[in-house]
Each structure stands twice: as structure tokens, then as C-alpha cells.
Enzyme design. Structure first.
Site, PDB file in Angstrom:
ATOM      1  N   TYR A   1      29.066  82.843  75.211  1.00 24.61           N
ATOM      2  CA  TYR A   1      30.103  81.888  74.289  1.00 24.61           C
ATOM      3  C   TYR A   1      31.719  82.274  73.915  1.00 24.61           C
ATOM      4  O   TYR A   1      32.950  81.417  73.628  1.00 24.61           O
ATOM      5  CB  TYR A   1      29.306  81.292  73.202  1.00 24.61           C
ATOM      6  CG  TYR A   1      27.601  80.318  73.902  1.00 24.61           C
ATOM      7  CD1 TYR A   1      27.923  79.737  75.138  1.00 24.61           C
ATOM      8  CD2 TYR A   1      27.022  80.180  72.756  1.00 24.61           C
ATOM      9  CE1 TYR A   1      26.420  78.689  75.666  1.00 24.61           C
ATOM     10  CE2 TYR A   1      25.821  78.994  73.161  1.00 24.61           C
ATOM     11  CZ  TYR A   1      26.096  78.394  74.796  1.00 24.61           C
ATOM     12  OH  TYR A   1      25.024  78.206  75.266  1.00 24.61           O
TER      13      TYR A   1
ATOM     14  N   ASP B   1      16.249  75.223  70.968  1.00 28.43           N
ATOM     15  CA  ASP B   1      15.520  73.799  71.173  1.00 28.43           C
ATOM     16  C   ASP B   1      14.792  73.103  71.810  1.00 28.43           C
ATOM     17  O   ASP B   1      14.056  72.556  71.886  1.00 28.43           O
ATOM     18  CB  ASP B   1      16.990  73.580  72.066  1.00 28.43           C
ATOM     19  CG  ASP B   1      18.972  72.836  71.668  1.00 28.43           C
ATOM     20  OD1 ASP B   1      18.535  72.629  70.119  1.00 28.43           O
ATOM     21  OD2 ASP B   1      19.079  72.635  71.709  1.00 28.43           O
TER      22      ASP B   1
ATOM     23  N   ASP C   1      13.581  83.697  80.949  1.00 35.08           N
ATOM     24  CA  ASP C   1      12.540  82.398  81.779  1.00 35.08           C
ATOM     25  C   ASP C   1      11.504  82.161  81.683  1.00 35.08           C
ATOM     26  O   ASP C   1      11.032  80.771  81.576  1.00 35.08           O
ATOM     27  CB  ASP C   1      13.390  82.844  83.535  1.00 35.08           C
ATOM     28  CG  ASP C   1      13.141  84.144  83.987  1.00 35.08           C
ATOM     29  OD1 ASP C   1      12.671  84.781  83.511  1.00 35.08           O
ATOM     30  OD2 ASP C   1      12.949  84.045  85.080  1.00 35.08           O
TER      31      ASP C   1
ATOM     32  N   ASP D   1      20.108  79.621  72.242  1.00 31.00           N
ATOM     33  CA  ASP D   1      20.512  77.915  71.829  1.00 31.00           C
ATOM     34  C   ASP D   1      19.245  77.638  73.016  1.00 31.00           C
ATOM     35  O   ASP D   1      18.914  76.129  72.305  1.00 31.00           O
ATOM     36  CB  ASP D   1      22.356  78.130  73.099  1.00 31.00           C
ATOM     37  CG  ASP D   1      22.611  77.183  72.335  1.00 31.00           C
ATOM     38  OD1 ASP D   1      21.766  75.733  72.768  1.00 31.00           O
ATOM     39  OD2 ASP D   1      23.932  76.987  73.069  1.00 31.00           O
TER      40      ASP D   1
ATOM     41  N   LYS E   1      17.223  89.604  80.597  1.00 33.25           N
ATOM     42  CA  LYS E   1      17.089  89.169  81.877  1.00 33.25           C
ATOM     43  C   LYS E   1      17.367  90.679  82.228  1.00 33.25           C
ATOM     44  O   LYS E   1      18.649  90.676  82.831  1.00 33.25           O
ATOM     45  CB  LYS E   1      18.043  87.609  82.056  1.00 33.25           C
ATOM     46  CG  LYS E   1      17.372  86.429  82.011  1.00 33.25           C
ATOM     47  CD  LYS E   1      16.117  86.411  83.162  1.00 33.25           C
ATOM     48  CE  LYS E   1      16.833  86.235  84.367  1.00 33.25           C
ATOM     49  NZ  LYS E   1      15.160  86.242  85.606  1.00 33.25           N
TER      50      LYS E   1
END
Length: 375
Positions: free
Chosen positions: A143, A260, A232, A256, A199
Site C-alpha cells: 500500500y 475482514d 492463502d 487487510d 507467501k
């Protein structure tokens, strides 16, 4: 000698002032019944600040935030501000607080109260008793990395449309180590387990993340159980068996997404608090901003329908992490649990089985009554 706790309250927009009003009542209860000396200031942020000052956060308010032991924020934004330039939109006030206070560790608990297990998107037996904490790195990663932007790609004849979008995933060892330390410290107060997610199988930044988290563990927190998981797979495990986790630490992008996803395990955004922590100040307390996860909900603002629990639980986090009042935080959370167990519900919590409907202030009344009963 009684300690004084300096708390800056920024109610913000929409339902922010309504839910924050119930938090102020809880603060007053702890002052009157537990002798906790809170010195409370209130100020403006978001659209309310823009209306007053022409900017979503004044320099004076920013200075008050820097001097406070903790900042408690309600919500920002609303459709009336959609026409504003990006630089003065209400959300920029919140982002300025996070940036200038250097709040690098975002804490998102996902706790499923027994009385609300049926509200989860998963089967009750999967989420009953759930209590996990996601620690998200908040100030770096994709970001914020450079280079970034949308650029012409005219020299590539195979690129139909002729443009390329670029974002850079970038982390330093220091950025990873400081958020890892936060996760390990928090785990020591809980179940003493940390799962780090990245990852590393496809991203060099993921390899660095794994290596640095492992270094912090081996050299500073060998007593805490550490595991690593690809992000993942972590998303899959959150909906398969979420109770296997205690503290999850991950980067800005994955945090993020995963926080959620975890939010839906609990049943309602109106139940979810959060904290953003920075470096420890001279008084031994971290820079800290506490806020509910929900938005400003302008469609129900002023109607007494808003659920104040997420904001009240955000104050419970402040009691625990900023003021070292763990017992007070436990008592407040237990009071919320007992209210829900009685079937007391704001509109967002009214399911097929019904319940006793209450207003925003009515929920505050119930929680204060339970605090007094348990005192």
C-alpha cells in the site's frame, strides 16, 4: 498515588457521536466505581472537522493526539462529503493520525460471543468460543511501496490499451521485526501461540518476512510457540478451523484481507473493536488509537439504532493495552457477554429468534447495569 490516564475522544461522523456517547458513560462508571482517573478531552475529526476547519484533522487536534495516552475514535465519512477533493475527504483525517503517530501494528480481535454463534456465517460448532487476534502491519508493504502508479506502456505492442499499473511490495527487516515483537508480546498475554502468514513460496518479501519473524522468535521470544503458514492456506484455515489460532501476524495486504474474513466469523461488524499501536512512549505506554471496525452508517445516524458494543469493546482494548487495567477490561467484556446472553439486542443483532430490542442508549443502560451487578 492514583495514575491519571489522558484520553482523547474523537467521535467523528454519522453514528460516531451516538456510540461514543455510550463509551463516555462507561468511562464515567469506571471513574466513579473503580477510581480510575481519566482526563478526557473531546475534539473533531473527519467530516465534522472539515465543517469546522476546512480540513479533516486540524494541526491542534493532531498535537493533542500525539500528547494523549490513547485516542478513541468513533467513525468518519458520509455521502455529503463524497464531492470533496481526495486530499480533504474525512478518511484523510484518520490516515493522518495513523501516519503521524506511526501506528504500525493493527490489532483486530475476532471473538464470537456464545449468544451470537448463530449469527456467524459458519456453523455454530465451528465458531463457538472463538477468540483470535490478527496483528496486521499497518504502515508499509504494497500500500505504501514505491514505485507505484498507472503509466503509459506504449512501447509494448502486445499491451492492448497501452497502460500498466504498478504497486511495489516492500518491507525492511526493521519493519517486520517491530510488528513481530508486538505479536509475540500479545501472545504472552493470551494463549502463547503465534502463526505468521505470508507467501514465501512466491514472493521474496515473504521469504524476508518469514526469516525475520523466525529471528525475533529465536532470539527474543523462544518461549512463545511459533508456526508459519502461507496466507492463502491461512484464509482457508480461518473458515475451516478458526479456533486453531491464537495470534496471527501478517503484512499489510494479507492482514487487510484476513481480518475482514475473520470479521464475518463473529456475525456482526457492530461487535468488532480494533487497536492500532505504535512505539512505546517515555511513560511506558504505546502510541495508540482505538476504533470500532464499523463505518459511520449515515443511513441510521441520529435514530438510536446503532450498536455501541464495538466502540465500548474498543475502550476495553484501551484499558488492557494502554492503561494496563486488564481486570477492568475483563469485567467490561464480561458485562457485554452477560447482556447478550440475556437476549438484549440492537437492530443489527435481531435474528430469527428475536430478542429484547433496545436502542443505542438502551444497550448502554444494560451494560452499565451488568457492570454494577458484577462490581
Amino acid at each position: 498515588m492514583t495514575q491519571t490516564y489522558n484520553l482523547l475522544i474523537l467521535p467523528g461522523d454519522g453514528i460516531g457521536p451516538e456510540v461514543m456517547g455510550q463509551v463516555v458513560r462507561v468511562i464515567d462508571w469506571f471513574r466513579d466505581n473503580r477510581g480510575l482517573d481519566f482526563r478526557v478531552e473531546q475534539d473533531l475529526v473527519g467530516g465534522a472537522a472539515y465543517d469546522a476547519h476546512g480540513k479533516p484533522l486540524s494541526d491542534e487536534t493532531m498535537a493533542r493526539a500525539q500528547a494523549a495516552d490513547a485516542v478513541l475514535l468513533g467513525a468518519v465519512g458520509g455521502p455529503k462529503y463524497d464531492v470533496l477533493d481526495f486530499s480533504v475527504k474525512p478518511e484523510r483525517g484518520l490516515l493522518r493520525l495513523r501516519k503521524e503517530m506511526d501506528l504500525f501494528a493493527n490489532l483486530r480481535p475476532a471473538q464470537c460471543f456464545d449468544a451470537l454463534a448463530d449469527f456467524s456465517s459458519l456453523k455454530p460448532e465451528i465458531v463457538a468460543g472463538l477468540d483470535i487476534l490478527i496483528v496486521r502491519e499497518l504502515t508499509s508493504g504494497v500500500y505504501f511501496g514505491e514505485p507505484r502508479g498507472i503509466h503509459a506502456d506504449d512501447n509494448n505492442p502486445e499491451n492492448e490499451g497501452g497502460r500498466v499499473g504498478i504497486n511495489t511490495q516492500r518491507y525492511t527487516s526493521g519493519e517486520i521485526r517491530r510488528v513481530a515483537r508486538s505479536a509475540f508480546e500479545l501472545a504472552r498475554r493470551r494463549g502463547n501461540k503465534v502463526c505468521s502468514m505470508e507467501k514465501a513460496n512466491v514472493m521474496e518479501s515473504g521469504i524476508l518476512w518469514r526469516e525475520e519473524v523466525q529471528w525475533v522468535h529465536d532470539n527474543e521470544y523462544p518461549d512463545v510457540e511459533l508456526s508459519h503458514m502461507y496466507a492463502d492456506n491461512g484464509a482457508m484455515q480461518l473458515v475451516r478451523n478458526p479456533r486453531q489460532f491464537d495470534v496471527i501476524v501478517t503484512d499489510n495486504l494479507f492482514g487487510d484481507i484476513l481480518s475482514d474474513a475473520a470479521a464475518m466469523l463473529t456475525g456482526s461488524l457492530g461487535m468488532l473493536p480494533s487497536a492500532s499501536l505504535g512505539a512505546v512512549m517515555a511513560n511506558g505506554r504505546p502510541k495508540a488509537l482505538y476504533e470500532p471496525v464499523h463505518g459511520s452508517a449515515p443511513d441510521i445516524a441520529g435514530q438510536g439504532k446503532a450498536n455501541p458494543i464495538a466502540c465500548i469493546l474498543s475502550f476495553a482494548m484501551a484499558l488492557r493495552y494502554s492503561f494496563d487495567q486488564g481486570q477492568a477490561a475483563d469485567d467490561l467484556e464480561a458485562a457485554v457477554q452477560r447482556v447478550l446472553a440475556k437476549g438484549v439486542r440492537t437492530a443489527d443483532l435481531m435474528g430469527p429468534e428475536g430478542g429484547t430490542p433496545v436502542s443505542t442508549a438502551g444497550m448502554g443502560d444494560e451494560i452499565l447495569a451488568e457492570l454494577s451487578a458484577g462490581a
